[in-house]
Design an enzyme around this catalytic site. Structure first.
Site, PDB file in Angstrom:
ATOM      1  N   CYS A 192       0.831  -1.210   0.000  1.00  0.00           N
ATOM      2  CA  CYS A 192       0.000   0.000   0.000  1.00  0.00           C
ATOM      3  C   CYS A 192       0.869   1.264   0.000  1.00  0.00           C
ATOM      4  CB  CYS A 192      -0.980  -0.045   1.167  1.00  0.00           C
ATOM      5  SG  CYS A 192      -2.404   1.046   0.958  1.00  0.00           S
ATOM      6  N   HIS A 209      -3.620  -5.557   1.103  1.00  0.00           N
ATOM      7  CA  HIS A 209      -3.395  -5.878   2.514  1.00  0.00           C
ATOM      8  C   HIS A 209      -3.838  -7.326   2.758  1.00  0.00           C
ATOM      9  CE1 HIS A 209      -2.362  -1.890   3.986  1.00  0.00           C
ATOM     10  NE2 HIS A 209      -3.389  -1.389   3.317  1.00  0.00           N
TER      11      HIS A 209
END
Length: 489
Positions: free
Chosen positions: A338, A435
């Site tokens: 991310c 994630h």
């Protein structure tokens, strides 16, 4: 409405999250339909809860996601109606019922609380439908009486919803008698009468040695003790929510593979690393500011961030960019997740000033990509697969920004049928917006094998389930759970 009980702490990090998860599992094991609830949470560790009728998802605290697992139910945005995600020392993003509500500095946030209280009570009513019991977790401490007039997290909620409270004291940090007696002393009568008693958490050694302490607390407060909980070793196997724990993860037992994780100032979703920590041959070391990335690390993982540009600037201030360059020259591997993925590129631009006043920063240059921040936030649970290993993946996305560049032609994953991430030409550096990447057991085993570690791929989710069952069993043994559940109203 379902019956409810609430755990509040004498301070932060006293173990409320684990205790609530354990009580939820214990109640479920007794055959109850149980749900977790936290009116207000402050954490950059977020999870995605599906929203009925909405293709995207909503954000809740990672702790409530774990507690939902303990209850055996899907996570709901109503389990954590107000989530604060710190972006600076004085301000945070405010998420209400899963969606971004806006930004607020600490003083401004206090003025928002009356409006947020309505969202809290709305979620409270909806969550209780069809449940036998709701176990509520407070935030911080009810002894913060300076915040009481507009409180929605502790006694402000308990009095409004008429939920009995059990106070949690942490004996491991010392001063537990004073912290409980002091809380009793300073609470106004309206709040004090909501407390049915207390429990002691994180006790090491012979519990009977605290009998005199229990007698002393009773003399000062008149409150009953619901039990003394020993140090729960299994808690280390559960995802961690509070960044306070990072200070305890700065070193570890030397193992076959060392994984270095720079401790970013606005680190987010660092529980992405938990499945690696569970591997018996892997040592995960969170490196605090001011310390070098260890030269003997075989892998560096740059985690998520709530403030990519701000953390990127601090990354350079710490000299970690030089350590990372040395790591690459030694043939080391790098993974960015991310915000960490965004940092690995050439530049990160924020033309609209979404993250702050700095609108452009030079990246770490390990991937030939660039990222442009955009106002629309991606929040969703996803299914995916790894491109280099051909293994299934699952997880979630919570991010701002669009990333592009030549290295994106070598995607690291395919998410919901669309290429994601980027990989360097030699395959030793990759980034992704996914994630939960390391939570896929088969992928994790194959990835570790590529780093020379064989025999990996423990069943991480099964380990979490076993830990929850063990914690529930400990609570049944050391607490008067019949009395605790009997309090609920």
């Amino acid at each position: 409405m379902a019956k409810a009980i609430m755990l509040q702490g004498t301070g932060s990090d006293v173990g409320k999250t684990v205790l609530v998860a354990g009580l939820c599992r214990a109640a479920r094991n007794r055959g109850m339909a149980v749900r977790p609830f936290k009116p207000q949470n402050m954490s950059n560790n977020a999870a995605v809860a599906d929203i009925p009728g909405d293709a995207s998802g909503g954000e809740i605290g990672r702790a409530q996601w774990l507690q939902a697992i303990a209850c055996g139910v899907p996570p709901s945005i109503h389990m954590n109606p107000v989530l604060l995600k710190p972006q600076s020392d004085i301000g945070a993003q405010v998420v209400v019922q899963g969606k971004v509500f806006g930004q607020a500095k600490a003083r401004d946030y206090q003025a928002l609380k009356p409006k947020l209280a309505e969202a809290v009570m709305d979620s409270w009513r909806k969550l209780g439908e069809g449940a036998d019991l709701v176990v509520v977790e407070g935030a911080g401490s009810p002894a913060e009486i300076n915040l009481r007039p507009r409180d929605i997290a502790n006694m402000g909620f308990a009095t409004r919803a008429d939920v009995p409270v059990i106070l949690v004291g942490d004996i491991d940090r010392g001063g537990v008698i004073a912290s409980i007696a002091g809380t009793h002393l300073i609470l106004p009568e309206e709040d004090r009468r909501m407390i049915a008693g207390y429990l002691i958490n994180k006790f090491r050694g012979d519990i009977s040695l605290f009998d005199d302490g229990i007698a002393a607390i009773h003399r000062f407060t008149g409150w009953r003790c619901f039990g003394v909980v020993p140090w729960l070793r299994e808690a280390a196997l559960l995802p961690s929510e509070d960044s306070v724990i990072l200070e305890r993860l700065a070193s570890g037992e030397k193992k076959a593979l060392k994984v270095a994780v720079p401790m970013l100032g606005r680190i987010a979703n660092f529980d992405d690393l938990d499945p690696l920590r569970a591997e018996p041959q892997v040592e995960v070391v969170f490196v605090p500011p001011g310390k070098q990335l260890p030269a003997d690390a075989g892998l560096v993982v740059i985690p998520g961030s709530k403030s990519t540009i701000g953390d990127l600037l601090k990354f350079r201030e710490n000299g970690w960019h030089r350590d990372l360059a040395d790591h690459r020259r030694r043939g080391g591997h790098v993974v960015g997740i991310c915000g960490g993925y965004q940092m690995l590129g050439r530049t990160v631009r924020d033309p609209d000033g979404i993250e702050g006043t700095v609108t452009e920063a030079e990246g770490l240059g390990l991937l030939d990509i660039e990222t442009v921040m955009e106002p629309e936030k991606t929040v969703r649970n996803v299914s995916a697969h790894s491109v280099p290993f051909g293994t299934p993946l699952s997880g979630y996305e919570i991010h701002l920004g669009r990333t592009s560049g030549p290295d994106c032609l070598r995607p690291s994953a395919v998410i919901n049928g669309v290429d994601d991430g980027a990989t360097s030409a030699d395959g030793k550096v990759f980034g992704t917006y996914l994630h939960g990447l390391f939570g896929a057991d088969t992928f994790r085993a194959r990835f570790l094998e590529s780093l020379g570690i064989t025999g990996g791929g423990v069943d991480y989710r099964a380990e979490v389930e076993r830990a929850l069952d063990a914690i529930a069993a400990h609570l049944e043994k050391h607490l008067d759970c019949d009395a605790i559940f009997g309090l609920a109203r």
